[in-house]
Design a protein around this motif. Structure first.
Motif, PDB file in Angstrom:
ATOM      1  N   ALA A  37       8.347   8.859  -1.812  1.00  0.00           N
ATOM      2  CA  ALA A  37       8.645  10.256  -1.486  1.00  0.00           C
ATOM      3  C   ALA A  37       9.978  10.768  -2.045  1.00  0.00           C
ATOM      4  O   ALA A  37      10.173  11.965  -2.123  1.00  0.00           O
ATOM      5  N   GLU A  38      10.888   9.867  -2.433  1.00  0.00           N
ATOM      6  CA  GLU A  38      12.167  10.346  -2.975  1.00  0.00           C
ATOM      7  C   GLU A  38      12.035  10.611  -4.478  1.00  0.00           C
ATOM      8  O   GLU A  38      11.184  10.023  -5.139  1.00  0.00           O
ATOM      9  N   THR A  46       0.855  -1.182   0.000  1.00  0.00           N
ATOM     10  CA  THR A  46       0.000   0.000   0.000  1.00  0.00           C
ATOM     11  C   THR A  46       0.891   1.233   0.000  1.00  0.00           C
ATOM     12  O   THR A  46       1.863   1.294   0.757  1.00  0.00           O
ATOM     13  N   ILE A  47       0.576   2.181  -0.878  1.00  0.00           N
ATOM     14  CA  ILE A  47       1.251   3.483  -0.837  1.00  0.00           C
ATOM     15  C   ILE A  47       0.203   4.483  -0.362  1.00  0.00           C
ATOM     16  O   ILE A  47      -0.765   4.755  -1.074  1.00  0.00           O
ATOM     17  N   ARG A  48       0.375   4.965   0.864  1.00  0.00           N
ATOM     18  CA  ARG A  48      -0.601   5.911   1.412  1.00  0.00           C
ATOM     19  C   ARG A  48      -0.399   7.298   0.812  1.00  0.00           C
ATOM     20  O   ARG A  48       0.702   7.639   0.390  1.00  0.00           O
ATOM     21  N   ARG A  49      -1.465   8.075   0.791  1.00  0.00           N
ATOM     22  CA  ARG A  49      -1.430   9.415   0.211  1.00  0.00           C
ATOM     23  C   ARG A  49      -0.267  10.231   0.775  1.00  0.00           C
ATOM     24  O   ARG A  49       0.462  10.880   0.043  1.00  0.00           O
ATOM     25  N   GLU A  50      -0.064  10.125   2.103  1.00  0.00           N
ATOM     26  CA  GLU A  50       0.977  10.954   2.746  1.00  0.00           C
ATOM     27  C   GLU A  50       2.392  10.461   2.445  1.00  0.00           C
ATOM     28  O   GLU A  50       3.369  11.145   2.754  1.00  0.00           O
ATOM     29  N   ASP A  51       2.520   9.262   1.845  1.00  0.00           N
ATOM     30  CA  ASP A  51       3.848   8.720   1.524  1.00  0.00           C
ATOM     31  C   ASP A  51       4.184   8.841   0.037  1.00  0.00           C
ATOM     32  O   ASP A  51       5.184   8.310  -0.427  1.00  0.00           O
ATOM     33  N   ILE A  52       3.342   9.530  -0.727  1.00  0.00           N
ATOM     34  CA  ILE A  52       3.564   9.613  -2.178  1.00  0.00           C
ATOM     35  C   ILE A  52       4.712  10.558  -2.507  1.00  0.00           C
ATOM     36  O   ILE A  52       5.560  10.250  -3.326  1.00  0.00           O
TER      37      ILE A  52
END
Length: 194
Positions: A146-147, A101-107
Protein backbone atom coordinates in the motif's frame (compact mmCIF):
# COMPACT_ATOMS: atom_id res chain seq x y z
CA UNK A 1 9.21 -23.77 14.50
CA UNK A 2 10.17 -21.47 17.30
CA UNK A 3 13.81 -20.51 17.81
CA UNK A 4 14.60 -20.55 21.51
CA UNK A 5 17.41 -19.12 23.55
CA UNK A 6 21.06 -19.91 22.85
CA UNK A 7 22.45 -23.17 24.23
CA UNK A 8 26.02 -23.96 25.27
CA UNK A 9 27.84 -26.95 23.81
CA UNK A 10 27.02 -30.22 25.58
CA UNK A 11 23.90 -29.01 27.36
CA UNK A 12 21.26 -31.63 28.11
CA UNK A 13 18.18 -30.51 26.16
CA UNK A 14 15.48 -33.08 26.94
CA UNK A 15 14.74 -36.76 27.30
CA UNK A 16 15.01 -38.86 24.11
CA UNK A 17 11.41 -40.02 24.69
CA UNK A 18 10.10 -36.45 24.30
CA UNK A 19 11.76 -35.71 20.96
CA UNK A 20 13.92 -36.95 18.09
CA UNK A 21 17.53 -35.78 17.87
CA UNK A 22 18.04 -33.49 14.86
CA UNK A 23 21.12 -31.75 13.51
CA UNK A 24 23.53 -30.29 16.06
CA UNK A 25 22.48 -32.76 18.75
CA UNK A 26 23.35 -36.29 19.93
CA UNK A 27 21.66 -38.87 22.17
CA UNK A 28 23.33 -40.44 25.21
CA UNK A 29 21.89 -42.36 28.16
CA UNK A 30 18.31 -41.60 27.04
CA UNK A 31 18.81 -37.83 26.77
CA UNK A 32 19.44 -35.44 23.87
CA UNK A 33 22.45 -33.11 24.19
CA UNK A 34 23.59 -30.18 22.05
CA UNK A 35 26.71 -30.98 20.01
CA UNK A 36 27.37 -27.31 19.23
CA UNK A 37 26.71 -23.90 20.74
CA UNK A 38 23.75 -22.16 19.15
CA UNK A 39 19.99 -21.80 19.16
CA UNK A 40 17.64 -24.62 20.00
CA UNK A 41 14.92 -25.26 17.45
CA UNK A 42 11.96 -27.53 18.01
CA UNK A 43 10.11 -28.57 14.89
CA UNK A 44 6.90 -30.55 15.17
CA UNK A 45 6.37 -33.22 12.57
CA UNK A 46 2.84 -34.30 11.66
CA UNK A 47 3.15 -37.65 13.39
CA UNK A 48 5.53 -38.64 16.11
CA UNK A 49 7.64 -36.59 18.52
CA UNK A 50 9.07 -33.15 17.64
CA UNK A 51 12.57 -32.91 16.17
CA UNK A 52 15.04 -30.97 18.31
CA UNK A 53 18.05 -29.39 16.60
CA UNK A 54 20.66 -26.79 17.48
CA UNK A 55 21.62 -24.22 14.86
CA UNK A 56 24.76 -22.10 14.96
CA UNK A 57 23.87 -18.46 15.43
CA UNK A 58 25.31 -17.39 12.06
CA UNK A 59 23.21 -20.02 10.31
CA UNK A 60 20.03 -19.46 12.26
CA UNK A 61 17.17 -18.65 9.97
CA UNK A 62 16.22 -15.05 9.51
CA UNK A 63 12.44 -14.84 9.64
CA UNK A 64 10.22 -12.23 8.02
CA UNK A 65 8.87 -10.10 10.86
CA UNK A 66 5.91 -7.72 11.03
CA UNK A 67 6.97 -4.39 9.54
CA UNK A 68 9.88 -5.88 7.58
CA UNK A 69 10.25 -4.96 3.91
CA UNK A 70 10.60 -8.15 1.87
CA UNK A 71 11.38 -8.89 -1.77
CA UNK A 72 9.13 -11.57 -3.21
CA UNK A 73 8.24 -13.25 -6.48
CA UNK A 74 4.62 -13.58 -7.60
CA UNK A 75 3.67 -17.24 -8.17
CA UNK A 76 -0.04 -17.01 -8.93
CA UNK A 77 -2.90 -14.52 -8.90
CA UNK A 78 -6.67 -14.64 -8.71
CA UNK A 79 -9.36 -11.99 -8.33
CA UNK A 80 -8.87 -11.75 -4.54
CA UNK A 81 -5.12 -12.02 -3.93
CA UNK A 82 -1.62 -12.71 -5.26
CA UNK A 83 0.40 -15.63 -3.89
CA UNK A 84 4.12 -14.96 -3.57
CA UNK A 85 7.37 -16.56 -2.44
CA UNK A 86 9.45 -14.38 -0.11
CA UNK A 87 13.08 -14.30 -1.31
CA UNK A 88 14.74 -11.58 0.78
CA UNK A 89 14.14 -9.84 4.10
CA UNK A 90 15.66 -6.39 3.58
CA UNK A 91 18.81 -7.23 1.63
CA UNK A 92 19.38 -10.67 3.22
CA UNK A 93 18.49 -13.70 1.06
CA UNK A 94 16.43 -16.37 2.82
CA UNK A 95 17.72 -19.94 2.95
CA UNK A 96 14.28 -21.46 2.68
CA UNK A 97 11.18 -20.24 0.92
CA UNK A 98 8.35 -18.59 2.80
CA UNK A 99 4.96 -18.17 1.23
CA UNK A 100 3.07 -14.91 1.36
CA UNK A 101 -0.26 -13.49 0.25
CA UNK A 102 -1.03 -9.96 -0.89
CA UNK A 103 -4.77 -9.47 -0.59
CA UNK A 104 -6.64 -7.21 -3.00
CA UNK A 105 -7.41 -4.71 -0.22
CA UNK A 106 -3.70 -4.49 0.75
CA UNK A 107 -2.38 -3.67 -2.74
CA UNK A 108 -2.71 0.10 -2.54
CA UNK A 109 -3.70 2.77 -0.06
CA UNK A 110 -6.41 4.56 -2.10
CA UNK A 111 -9.58 3.40 -3.88
CA UNK A 112 -9.10 -0.12 -2.50
CA UNK A 113 -12.50 -1.22 -3.82
CA UNK A 114 -11.41 -0.47 -7.42
CA UNK A 115 -8.20 -2.49 -7.27
CA UNK A 116 -7.90 -5.38 -9.70
CA UNK A 117 -5.21 -7.92 -8.86
CA UNK A 118 -4.35 -8.71 -12.50
CA UNK A 119 -3.75 -4.99 -13.15
CA UNK A 120 -1.34 -4.89 -10.21
CA UNK A 121 0.76 -8.07 -10.41
CA UNK A 122 1.49 -10.91 -12.81
CA UNK A 123 3.19 -14.25 -12.08
CA UNK A 124 6.98 -13.84 -12.27
CA UNK A 125 6.96 -10.22 -11.08
CA UNK A 126 9.45 -9.24 -8.39
CA UNK A 127 7.65 -7.20 -5.73
CA UNK A 128 8.70 -5.17 -2.68
CA UNK A 129 6.16 -5.62 0.11
CA UNK A 130 5.81 -5.09 3.83
CA UNK A 131 4.89 -7.88 6.26
CA UNK A 132 1.62 -6.96 8.00
CA UNK A 133 0.92 -10.22 9.84
CA UNK A 134 2.50 -13.58 10.39
CA UNK A 135 -0.48 -15.41 8.89
CA UNK A 136 -1.53 -18.96 9.60
CA UNK A 137 0.02 -22.34 10.33
CA UNK A 138 1.19 -22.81 6.73
CA UNK A 139 3.64 -19.93 7.41
CA UNK A 140 1.67 -17.87 4.94
CA UNK A 141 2.65 -14.27 5.60
CA UNK A 142 0.21 -11.46 4.88
CA UNK A 143 1.91 -8.70 2.91
CA UNK A 144 0.99 -5.19 1.84
CA UNK A 145 2.13 -2.99 -1.06
CA UNK A 146 0.00 0.00 0.00
CA UNK A 147 2.92 2.44 0.36
CA UNK A 148 4.39 4.31 -2.63
CA UNK A 149 7.78 2.64 -2.19
CA UNK A 150 6.20 -0.82 -2.37
CA UNK A 151 4.99 -2.75 -5.39
CA UNK A 152 6.44 -4.23 -8.57
CA UNK A 153 10.17 -3.54 -9.07
CA UNK A 154 10.92 -6.01 -11.87
CA UNK A 155 8.47 -7.28 -14.49
CA UNK A 156 8.98 -8.91 -17.86
CA UNK A 157 6.84 -8.24 -20.91
CA UNK A 158 5.29 -10.89 -23.17
CA UNK A 159 8.43 -10.46 -25.32
CA UNK A 160 10.55 -11.49 -22.31
CA UNK A 161 12.14 -8.06 -21.91
CA UNK A 162 12.40 -6.26 -18.56
CA UNK A 163 9.78 -3.52 -18.59
CA UNK A 164 10.34 0.12 -17.69
CA UNK A 165 8.02 1.91 -15.25
CA UNK A 166 6.33 4.90 -16.88
CA UNK A 167 3.91 5.81 -14.05
CA UNK A 168 2.82 4.45 -10.68
CA UNK A 169 0.33 2.13 -12.43
CA UNK A 170 1.95 1.29 -15.77
CA UNK A 171 5.07 -0.34 -17.17
CA UNK A 172 6.15 -0.47 -20.81
CA UNK A 173 8.12 -2.99 -22.85
CA UNK A 174 11.10 -1.13 -24.38
CA UNK A 175 11.08 -3.47 -27.39
CA UNK A 176 7.38 -3.62 -28.37
CA UNK A 177 6.28 -0.42 -26.55
CA UNK A 178 3.23 -2.34 -25.28
CA UNK A 179 2.03 -0.98 -21.93
CA UNK A 180 0.90 -3.16 -19.03
CA UNK A 181 -0.82 -2.22 -15.79
CA UNK A 182 1.13 -2.81 -12.58
CA UNK A 183 1.20 -1.47 -9.01
CA UNK A 184 4.64 0.07 -9.55
CA UNK A 185 7.03 0.67 -6.64
CA UNK A 186 8.76 4.01 -6.36
CA UNK A 187 11.96 2.32 -5.37
CA UNK A 188 14.25 3.75 -2.76
CA UNK A 189 17.88 2.93 -3.61
CA UNK A 190 18.53 0.94 -0.43
CA UNK A 191 15.89 -1.64 -1.37
CA UNK A 192 17.16 -2.38 -4.88
CA UNK A 193 18.26 -5.99 -5.34
CA UNK A 194 20.82 -6.25 -8.11
Amino acid sequence: RQPLSARPLGERLCSAEEATAGSGTYTRHGFIFSSLAGCLEKRSEDSGPPVVSVVRDAESQLLPDVGAVVTCKVCSINSRFAKVHILYVGSTPLKSTFRGTIRREDIRATEKDKVEVYKSFRPGDIVLAKVISLGDAQSNYLLSTAENELGVVVARSEAGVQMVPISWCEMQCPRTHIKDFRKVARVQPQFLQT
